[in-house]
Enzyme design. Structure first.
Site, PDB file in Angstrom:
ATOM      1  N   GLU A 116     -13.988 -59.660 -10.818  1.00  0.00           N
ATOM      2  CA  GLU A 116     -13.716 -58.667  -9.803  1.00  0.00           C
ATOM      3  C   GLU A 116     -12.121 -58.889  -8.922  1.00  0.00           C
ATOM      4  O   GLU A 116     -12.420 -60.229  -8.250  1.00  0.00           O
ATOM      5  CB  GLU A 116     -14.486 -58.237  -8.687  1.00  0.00           C
ATOM      6  CG  GLU A 116     -14.344 -57.452  -8.174  1.00  0.00           C
ATOM      7  CD  GLU A 116     -14.082 -55.629  -8.634  1.00  0.00           C
ATOM      8  OE1 GLU A 116     -13.982 -55.741  -9.935  1.00  0.00           O
ATOM      9  OE2 GLU A 116     -12.572 -55.353  -8.184  1.00  0.00           O
ATOM     10  N   ARG A 131     -21.224 -42.771  -4.913  1.00  0.00           N
ATOM     11  CA  ARG A 131     -20.763 -43.294  -5.705  1.00  0.00           C
ATOM     12  C   ARG A 131     -20.950 -45.087  -5.062  1.00  0.00           C
ATOM     13  O   ARG A 131     -21.681 -45.465  -5.510  1.00  0.00           O
ATOM     14  CB  ARG A 131     -19.292 -43.606  -6.203  1.00  0.00           C
ATOM     15  CG  ARG A 131     -19.018 -42.958  -7.163  1.00  0.00           C
ATOM     16  CD  ARG A 131     -16.987 -42.547  -6.922  1.00  0.00           C
ATOM     17  NE  ARG A 131     -17.139 -42.209  -7.768  1.00  0.00           N
ATOM     18  CZ  ARG A 131     -16.801 -41.944  -8.939  1.00  0.00           C
ATOM     19  NH1 ARG A 131     -15.984 -43.704  -9.289  1.00  0.00           N
ATOM     20  NH2 ARG A 131     -16.265 -41.423 -10.336  1.00  0.00           N
ATOM     21  N   ALA A 160     -17.543 -42.096 -15.781  1.00  0.00           N
ATOM     22  CA  ALA A 160     -18.453 -42.936 -15.480  1.00  0.00           C
ATOM     23  C   ALA A 160     -19.656 -43.399 -16.728  1.00  0.00           C
ATOM     24  O   ALA A 160     -20.285 -44.442 -16.909  1.00  0.00           O
ATOM     25  CB  ALA A 160     -19.182 -42.875 -14.361  1.00  0.00           C
ATOM     26  N   ARG A 201     -10.039 -34.406  -2.615  1.00  0.00           N
ATOM     27  CA  ARG A 201     -11.730 -34.577  -1.854  1.00  0.00           C
ATOM     28  C   ARG A 201     -12.095 -34.302  -1.012  1.00  0.00           C
ATOM     29  O   ARG A 201     -10.895 -34.719   0.237  1.00  0.00           O
ATOM     30  CB  ARG A 201     -11.698 -35.886  -2.931  1.00  0.00           C
ATOM     31  CG  ARG A 201     -11.172 -36.088  -4.653  1.00  0.00           C
ATOM     32  CD  ARG A 201     -11.121 -36.985  -5.082  1.00  0.00           C
ATOM     33  NE  ARG A 201     -12.779 -37.307  -6.038  1.00  0.00           N
ATOM     34  CZ  ARG A 201     -12.460 -38.723  -6.561  1.00  0.00           C
ATOM     35  NH1 ARG A 201     -11.734 -39.499  -6.154  1.00  0.00           N
ATOM     36  NH2 ARG A 201     -14.444 -38.614  -6.635  1.00  0.00           N
ATOM     37  N   ASP A 240     -13.198 -47.032 -18.698  1.00  0.00           N
ATOM     38  CA  ASP A 240     -11.327 -47.143 -18.351  1.00  0.00           C
ATOM     39  C   ASP A 240     -10.462 -47.484 -18.774  1.00  0.00           C
ATOM     40  O   ASP A 240      -9.533 -46.925 -19.202  1.00  0.00           O
ATOM     41  CB  ASP A 240     -11.611 -46.219 -17.199  1.00  0.00           C
ATOM     42  CG  ASP A 240     -11.988 -45.103 -16.037  1.00  0.00           C
ATOM     43  OD1 ASP A 240     -12.965 -44.108 -17.013  1.00  0.00           O
ATOM     44  OD2 ASP A 240     -11.729 -44.457 -14.944  1.00  0.00           O
TER      45      ASP A 240
HETATM   46  P1  FAD Z   1     -13.600 -48.793 -12.677  1.00  0.00           P
HETATM   47  O1  FAD Z   1     -14.197 -47.587 -12.017  1.00  0.00           O
HETATM   48  O2  FAD Z   1     -11.904 -48.561 -12.644  1.00  0.00           O
HETATM   49  O3  FAD Z   1     -13.749 -50.257 -12.123  1.00  0.00           O
HETATM   50  C1  FAD Z   1     -12.599 -50.946 -12.427  1.00  0.00           C
HETATM   51  C2  FAD Z   1     -13.212 -52.250 -11.853  1.00  0.00           C
HETATM   52  O4  FAD Z   1     -12.123 -52.709 -12.279  1.00  0.00           O
HETATM   53  C3  FAD Z   1     -12.359 -51.637 -10.167  1.00  0.00           C
HETATM   54  O5  FAD Z   1     -14.072 -52.791  -9.463  1.00  0.00           O
HETATM   55  C4  FAD Z   1     -11.152 -52.609 -10.128  1.00  0.00           C
HETATM   56  O6  FAD Z   1     -11.865 -53.551  -9.263  1.00  0.00           O
HETATM   57  C5  FAD Z   1     -11.708 -53.985 -10.878  1.00  0.00           C
HETATM   58  N1  FAD Z   1     -10.632 -54.638 -11.295  1.00  0.00           N
HETATM   59  C6  FAD Z   1      -8.940 -53.114 -11.901  1.00  0.00           C
HETATM   60  N2  FAD Z   1      -8.326 -54.435 -12.448  1.00  0.00           N
HETATM   61  C7  FAD Z   1      -8.678 -55.774 -12.511  1.00  0.00           C
HETATM   62  C8  FAD Z   1      -7.933 -56.663 -13.377  1.00  0.00           C
HETATM   63  N3  FAD Z   1      -6.809 -57.232 -13.388  1.00  0.00           N
HETATM   64  N4  FAD Z   1      -8.568 -57.996 -12.496  1.00  0.00           N
HETATM   65  C9  FAD Z   1     -10.057 -57.940 -12.256  1.00  0.00           C
HETATM   66  N5  FAD Z   1     -10.465 -56.514 -12.209  1.00  0.00           N
HETATM   67  C10 FAD Z   1     -10.336 -55.737 -12.153  1.00  0.00           C
HETATM   68  N6  FAD Z   1     -16.799 -39.745 -13.795  1.00  0.00           N
HETATM   69  C11 FAD Z   1     -17.846 -39.157 -14.267  1.00  0.00           C
HETATM   70  O7  FAD Z   1     -19.084 -40.003 -15.458  1.00  0.00           O
HETATM   71  N7  FAD Z   1     -19.318 -38.269 -14.002  1.00  0.00           N
HETATM   72  C12 FAD Z   1     -18.341 -37.597 -12.597  1.00  0.00           C
HETATM   73  O8  FAD Z   1     -18.678 -36.997 -12.096  1.00  0.00           O
HETATM   74  C13 FAD Z   1     -17.110 -38.368 -12.611  1.00  0.00           C
HETATM   75  N8  FAD Z   1     -16.073 -37.652 -11.603  1.00  0.00           N
HETATM   76  C14 FAD Z   1     -14.834 -38.365 -11.163  1.00  0.00           C
HETATM   77  C15 FAD Z   1     -13.997 -37.442 -10.391  1.00  0.00           C
HETATM   78  C16 FAD Z   1     -12.879 -37.570 -10.147  1.00  0.00           C
HETATM   79  C17 FAD Z   1     -11.687 -37.006  -8.684  1.00  0.00           C
HETATM   80  C18 FAD Z   1     -12.138 -38.826 -11.248  1.00  0.00           C
HETATM   81  C19 FAD Z   1     -10.687 -39.712 -10.103  1.00  0.00           C
HETATM   82  C20 FAD Z   1     -13.341 -39.718 -12.310  1.00  0.00           C
HETATM   83  C21 FAD Z   1     -14.119 -39.122 -11.660  1.00  0.00           C
HETATM   84  N9  FAD Z   1     -15.516 -39.439 -13.161  1.00  0.00           N
HETATM   85  C22 FAD Z   1     -16.052 -39.362 -13.429  1.00  0.00           C
HETATM   86  C23 FAD Z   1     -14.392 -40.732 -13.822  1.00  0.00           C
HETATM   87  C24 FAD Z   1     -14.835 -42.058 -13.460  1.00  0.00           C
HETATM   88  O9  FAD Z   1     -14.959 -42.641 -11.940  1.00  0.00           O
HETATM   89  C25 FAD Z   1     -14.231 -43.457 -14.280  1.00  0.00           C
HETATM   90  O10 FAD Z   1     -14.915 -43.004 -15.407  1.00  0.00           O
HETATM   91  C26 FAD Z   1     -15.033 -44.828 -14.064  1.00  0.00           C
HETATM   92  O11 FAD Z   1     -15.620 -45.044 -12.530  1.00  0.00           O
HETATM   93  C27 FAD Z   1     -14.892 -45.713 -15.229  1.00  0.00           C
HETATM   94  O12 FAD Z   1     -15.903 -47.199 -14.794  1.00  0.00           O
HETATM   95  P2  FAD Z   1     -15.168 -48.134 -15.471  1.00  0.00           P
HETATM   96  O13 FAD Z   1     -16.644 -48.832 -14.493  1.00  0.00           O
HETATM   97  O14 FAD Z   1     -15.129 -48.414 -16.685  1.00  0.00           O
HETATM   98  O15 FAD Z   1     -13.689 -48.934 -14.182  1.00  0.00           O
END
Ligand code: FAD
Length: 431
Positions: A40, A113, A329, A194, A316
């Site tokens: 991370e 969250r 998510a 927000r 994502d």
């Molecule tokens: P992320 O949550 O972005 O996690 C990525 C992780 O990787 C982070 O901890 C980051 O620090 C780490 N990282 C990044 N780059 C690097 C690197 N180069 N090296 C090492 N670590 C790194 N989704 C829902 O399902 N329901 C909802 O109600 C919802 N509401 C939302 C509202 C808003 C306004 C927004 C913007 C998004 C919302 N989402 C919702 C979408 C959701 O937040 C994302 O789809 C979800 O967080 C994706 O999860 P992830 O683990 O793929 O990525």
């Protein structure tokens, strides 16, 4: 830094410890045959203090990932007799009721969250996660995939999984710019304001504005031209999560002003101006958010592939989308469930793991692209810009009552079965 792979059937590096990466690491950590490491970028696991809502498909993924008890302890749901209501839909101009989207048995299921991340981190055994490890590049050869970190260290494993979010560093290895051009997130044209409001405060503000106080706890969407506002409870109904959206549809490719940060603190006045003339409930909500943040919502184009040899992107990193179906998510969790089931299978080893990654892409790609596409379309529908719908309320109501069914009525376990079929593992032990 090379993984100790000698006694294990497969070594796996996970880049990124958000909701998706941690849930995935927890699922893999239960299988003793795997050597699992998570990296991370931040100094610790962290999430913002906003709400996240999950559809029935995502709740199913949480159950299959073995995280249901932890989730239920902190999750909110719509209060009786509205248990099945995902959202009620109202006219923003006068709070007039249009319809409700029902998700029988689940309704609106949402969490704070930071609480959710903490709840799943509690299942992660010691020694798997390393912090302050920002991946800057991934390389691979016939033997290993290697993550290169900003601190000059490297880590090699049989396979690497990129859970590193919309600005993924892992993505460039799967889709090299020489072959696919520069792939970058683009601004959707939407800003999201927000905020969080103590429930009692919002109930009073609603009454003061002549609106029904039950609009605080029952999840609501207020709709209007190029704008909408959503509310749902989190933290055992202590707080109401608010997101208020405005979209620029004046051009096909709206651009953020040069150098503008994606997230900014803005004034309450700016937000209130956007919703000038809206009904009492909307005004009450905005009255209560003294210090909003403004998010420029970005998304990714639909990518042609998620996997190349020993490297796969998920969550994502692979299919970032706008949040209008509350699905991003949820897709990251579905990915975690499906991929962990394949890698946990005893039939999977370092010889065939690349085929498992290819099978994962084969069964997940069409669905995740469709979720991206329909999330964008949903924003248009809510903001009276849906194709063939516009502000025709009868068409709007018909669309809102049915448009989520395909998304919610999906069992990630079906993807596991389909991928096993692709791999010829139908008879293999289940994860
Ligand atoms: P992320 O949550 O972005 O996690 C990525 C992780 O990787 C982070 O901890 C980051 O620090 C780490 N990282 C990044 N780059 C690097 C690197 N180069 N090296 C090492 N670590 C790194 N989704 C829902 O399902 N329901 C909802 O109600 C919802 N509401 C939302 C509202 C808003 C306004 C927004 C913007 C998004 C919302 N989402 C919702 C979408 C959701 O937040 C994302 O789809 C979800 O967080 C994706 O999860 P992830 O683990 O793929 O990525």
């Amino acid at each position: 830094m090379v993984s100790e792979t000698s006694e294990k059937r497969l070594s796996i590096g996970i880049i990124g410890g958000g909701i998706g990466g941690v849930a995935f690491a927890v699922a893999l950590s239960r299988e003793p045959g795997l050597d699992v490491h998570l990296f991370e970028a931040a100094a610790q696991f962290s999430e913002i203090g906003a709400g996240v809502s999950f559809g029935p498909n995502a709740v199913r993924a949480i159950q299959l990932l073995g995280l249901e008890a932890s989730y239920r302890r902190i999750a909110d749901s719509s209060p009786a007799p509205f248990e099945d209501v995902w959202f009620e839909w109202r006219r923003g101009s006068d709070d007039g009721y249009l319809t409700a989207s029902l998700a029988p048995g689940v309704g609106q299921s949402s969490v704070h969250r930071a609480d959710f991340l903490q709840a799943i981190v509690a299942h992660l055994p010691e020694g798997i996660a390393r912090f302050s490890k920002r991946c800057v590049e991934v390389t691979q050869d016939g033997e290993h995939a290697t993550a290169h970190f900003a601190d000059g260290t490297t880590f090699s494993a049989d396979i690497l999984i990129g859970y590193d979010g919309i600005k993924s560093a892992v993505r460039a290895n799967v889709l090299p710019a020489e072959e696919y051009g520069e792939i970058a997130p683009f601004w959707s044209g939407t800003y999201a304001y927000r905020g969080m409001i103590p429930t009692a405060q919002l109930e009073e503000a609603l009454e003061a504005r002549g609106a029904d106080r039950r609009l605080a706890l029952v999840p609501q969407m207020y709709l209007g031209h190029d704008r909408h506002i959503l509310t749902f409870p989190v933290k055992q109904s202590e707080l109401i999560n608010v997101v208020a959206f405005i979209t620029d549809r004046s051009t096909a490719n709206p651009q953020l002003p040069d150098g503008e940060e994606w997230v900014q603190a803005v004034t309450q006045e700016e937000m209130r101006e956007v919703f000038e003339g809206w009904g009492g409930a909307s005004q009450a909500i905005l009255d209560c958010i003294a210090e909003p943040t403004r998010w420029a919502l970005h998304e990714l184009p639909e990518l042609p592939r998620y996997h190349r040899d020993r490297v796969l992107i998920v969550g994502d990193a692979a299919h970032a989308l706008v949040p209008h179906q509350g699905a991003g998510a949820g897709q990251a969790l579905e990915d975690a469930q499906v991929l962990a089931s394949l890698l946990n299978d005893e039939a999977c080893d370092r010889q065939n793991a690349q085929r498992a990654l290819a099978a994962f892409e084969e069964v997940r790609h069409a669905r995740t692209c469709r979720v991206q596409r329909t999330s964008h379309e949903a924003g248009n529908v809510y903001e009276y810009a849906g194709e063939g719908i516009g502000d025709d309320e009868a068409k709007l109501i018909e669309n809102l009552e049915t448009r989520f069914e395909w998304l919610w009525n999906h069992d990630p376990q079906d993807d596991v079965v389909a991928a096993r079929r692709v791999l010829g593992w139908e008879r293999a032990s289940s994860a």
